[in-house]
Design a protein around this motif. Structure first.
Motif: not given
Length: 652
Positions: A29, A47, A73
């Motif tokens: 992430v 992400e 997330t």
């Protein structure tokens, strides 16, 4: 055990961590500010979460936003990189409270080593050699003055909570002390929130040697050789190499063991670096411990063959260290330089703007760690480091040659960088011989051409003019079409503060004659395509990289970047043609000054606005006689190309 890693950082280190994490099977992430929404690390991660505005306090230093991104997330681990929150004990504590693995040492170790005063006391207890000095609790001027006189001059004042040269002052005599204490205390308070200071005996012309240590959660700790970081500017590292040309095997083992002792003394886990100053007699003294991965970790990776980010991830997941001390071997030599957006000729002032083109010269033994791409904007909100260029060789000289060639042959256009400065260091005889100390730049490079404004040469002027000629006269960019007109073409070019007038003559056989007053140069063009010009001068065939961007020509000649602005058409059109009174920005830039107000009478040719772009000031002039109807900008405004700045009501 964690499975998804959020990287609480940006730029090249975020890209570096994402690459290894992905190879090990972890999901990743990225977090990003509004200024970084188009940055490479955002695209690389699985992400990405926006965490606020460009200012670091609104984004990368905001713990709440980063932890909220973890929750959104479901990232169960955080890698802090370096800088920002990487050495923030509170952040490590909060991650633990949220059941998120902090990929770094325990908060207690971060807190201890984050204080120069407390860490030095702890190192003295662990029998790690320390520089004689004062690290007492009393911080009043009288206590510090008395301690300074006991230590003797010259001495160093250091911010206990700081680093990177902030809150640090070198004092040579007693009468300078009080003023320097005041300055250091103020700087430390502003930078780190603490005015606590320590004093140390100054070691003149030492080597700055650091030891890479690694510890796991099972009580094991090893060292992975040393790095020589002696070449520094204002206490900021410029060139790093491993192993050090100054360190022998005996000294390496002694310093390595001291570094391991330092790590064990604070129950360390993960990657850390213990920094030492070493005098000419090879006595070494503890400087500080950085409780994170270092910017210069790639040189250690290249000489050991280990991926230190992989070690970080695995150790944080509970695995033991993969090797014992006796299994660690050093092979070959590695060097690293840091490519910065800064102007060495202007006190290394950080630079901003758009990266028009970034073309690193990849080759055997070369590694590029970057987080930039062509078209990206360099923001004023973050550290100006753009990329790290790292080389590996079987010996030091091979690594040096490879690194120098790569630095000279890589091209970055659009933003001023320290590229030519780095090349000057790498080919300096003192560096080549491995004799550079922390005083190297101050003693050896003060008069170097890389620290002076770019002046250009007849060759660089000629190449810029030829490129402009080709752009203006070739048929749809086909090289084989050339005008056979031998009449000289006049060119007026601006290079920083100087305006250059040259005459260009050409014939149908791709040959050019360039004249500037009494100077003359003959060039034959072999090819010009894909932003590369191949030419012959004095029977020597050479090539240069270039880029045309509107009226600007960028050239890279052996690491020196030139930016020429074509003033020829502007000069030619300065005749009797009257404009429409709409004064627009000639390129992206910043308004330095506005010289008129609404209602003011102006004459054609009067300077109305000063626009700064690409480190040059551009006067924007009235194109008609009349009165200023409206002024749309103020000093300090950022403007885009062709943006309307001033309107003039023309006289009848």
């Amino acid at each position: 055990m964690f499975t998804k890693v959020l990287i609480a950082n940006r730029g090249e280190i975020a890209c570096r961590v994402i690459r290894t994490a992905r190879e090990l099977g972890f999901r990743t992430v990225a977090v990003y500010s509004l200024a970084d929404q188009h940055s490479p690390h955002v695209a690389m991660a699985d992400e990405a979460v926006n965490i606020g505005g460009p200012a670091v306090g609104e984004s990368y230093l905001d713990m709440d936003k980063i932890l909220d991104a973890c929750r959104k997330t479901r990232a169960d681990a955080v890698h802090p990189g370096y800088g920002f929150l990487s050495e923030n004990a509170e952040f490590a504590d909060r991650c633990e409270q949220e059941n998120i693995t902090f990929i770094g040492p325990p908060a207690a170790a971060i807190k201890l080593m984050g204080s120069k005063r407390l860490s030095k006391i702890a190192m003295q207890k662990a029998d790690v050699p320390c520089i004689p000095g004062y690290e007492g609790e009393a911080q009043d001027d009288d206590s510090l003055t008395n301690a300074a006189r006991r230590i003797g001059f010259p001495l160093m004042i250091k911010a206990s909570a700081g680093g990177g040269g902030r809150g640090m002052r070198l004092v040579f005599k007693d009468e300078e002390l009080l003023a320097q204490l005041k300055t250091a205390r103020s700087e430390a308070t502003n930078a780190f929130g603490s005015g606590e200071l320590i004093l140390e005996k100054a070691l003149m012309q030492p080597r700055h040697i650091e030891i890479q240590v690694f510890a796991d959660q099972h009580g094991n700790a090893v060292y992975l050789g040393e790095r020589d970081c002696s070449i520094q500017r204002r206490h900021q590292k410029v060139v790093e190499e491993a192993p050090s040309p100054f360190v022998d095997e005996t000294l390496r083992q002694r310093m390595g063991q001291a570094a391991v002792n330092a790590a064990l003394a604070c129950d360390y886990v993960g990657a850390g670096t213990v920094e030492f100053l070493v005098d000419q007699e090879k006595n070494f003294y503890f400087l500080e411990m950085n409780t994170r991965l270092q910017v210069e970790h790639p040189v250690t990776e290249l000489i050991t063959g280990f991926d230190l980010v992989a070690w970080q991830l695995n150790v944080a997941n509970g695995h033991p260290l993969p090797v014992l001390q006796e299994q660690i071997q050093i092979t070959g030599h590695a060097m690293e330089v840091r490519l910065y957006a800064e102007d060495p000729a202007n006190q290394f002032l950080p630079q901003t703007g758009q990266i028009l083109s970034w073309q690193p010269a990849l080759a055997e033994g070369i590694r590029i760690d970057d987080g930039i791409r062509s078209g990206q904007h360099v923001s004023p909100h973050y550290d100006p480091m753009l990329a790290k260029v790292i080389s590996y060789g079987t010996d030091r000289e091979e690594a040096r040659r490879r690194l120098l060639r790569t630095v000279e042959d890589s091209s970055l256009f659009g933003v001023t960088t320290n590229q030519f400065f780095l090349a000057s260091i790498l080919k300096h005889p003192v560096f080549t011989q491995g004799q550079a100390t922390t005083a190297f730049i101050e003693e050896q490079l003060q008069q170097d051409a890389s620290l002076q404004p770019v002046s250009g040469s007849l060759l660089s002027h000629a190449l810029a003019a030829i490129i402009l000629y080709f752009q203006q006269h070739s048929d749809h960019q086909h090289f084989n079409w050339w005008s056979a007109n031998r009449a000289p073409w006049p060119y007026e070019l601006r290079l920083q503060d100087q305006v250059v007038e040259i005459a260009l003559e050409t014939s149908g056989d791709h040959e050019f004659s360039v004249r500037k007053q009494d100077e003359q140069l003959h060039l034959k063009i072999i090819s010009i395509h894909d932003c590369e010009l191949v030419f012959v001068e004095n029977d020597i065939r050479r090539r240069v990289r270039f880029l045309c961007n509107r009226d600007n020509v960028f050239l890279n000649i052996q690491g020196q970047t030139y930016c020429y602005q074509d003033l020829t058409l502007e000069a030619a059109e300065a005749g009797d043609v009257t404009g429409d009174g709409k004064i627009k920005a000639s390129m992206d830039g910043a308004i330095v000054d506005v010289l008129v107000t609404a209602g003011q009478s102006v004459s054609r040719g009067d300077t109305l606005v000063i626009l700064e772009a690409m480190k040059m000031e551009h006067p924007l002039k009235a194109d008609t006689n009349g009165k200023v109807a409206s002024v749309m900008v103020s000093a300090g405004d950022q403007v885009r190309v062709r943006e309307l700045l001033i309107e003039i009501d023309a006289d009848d």
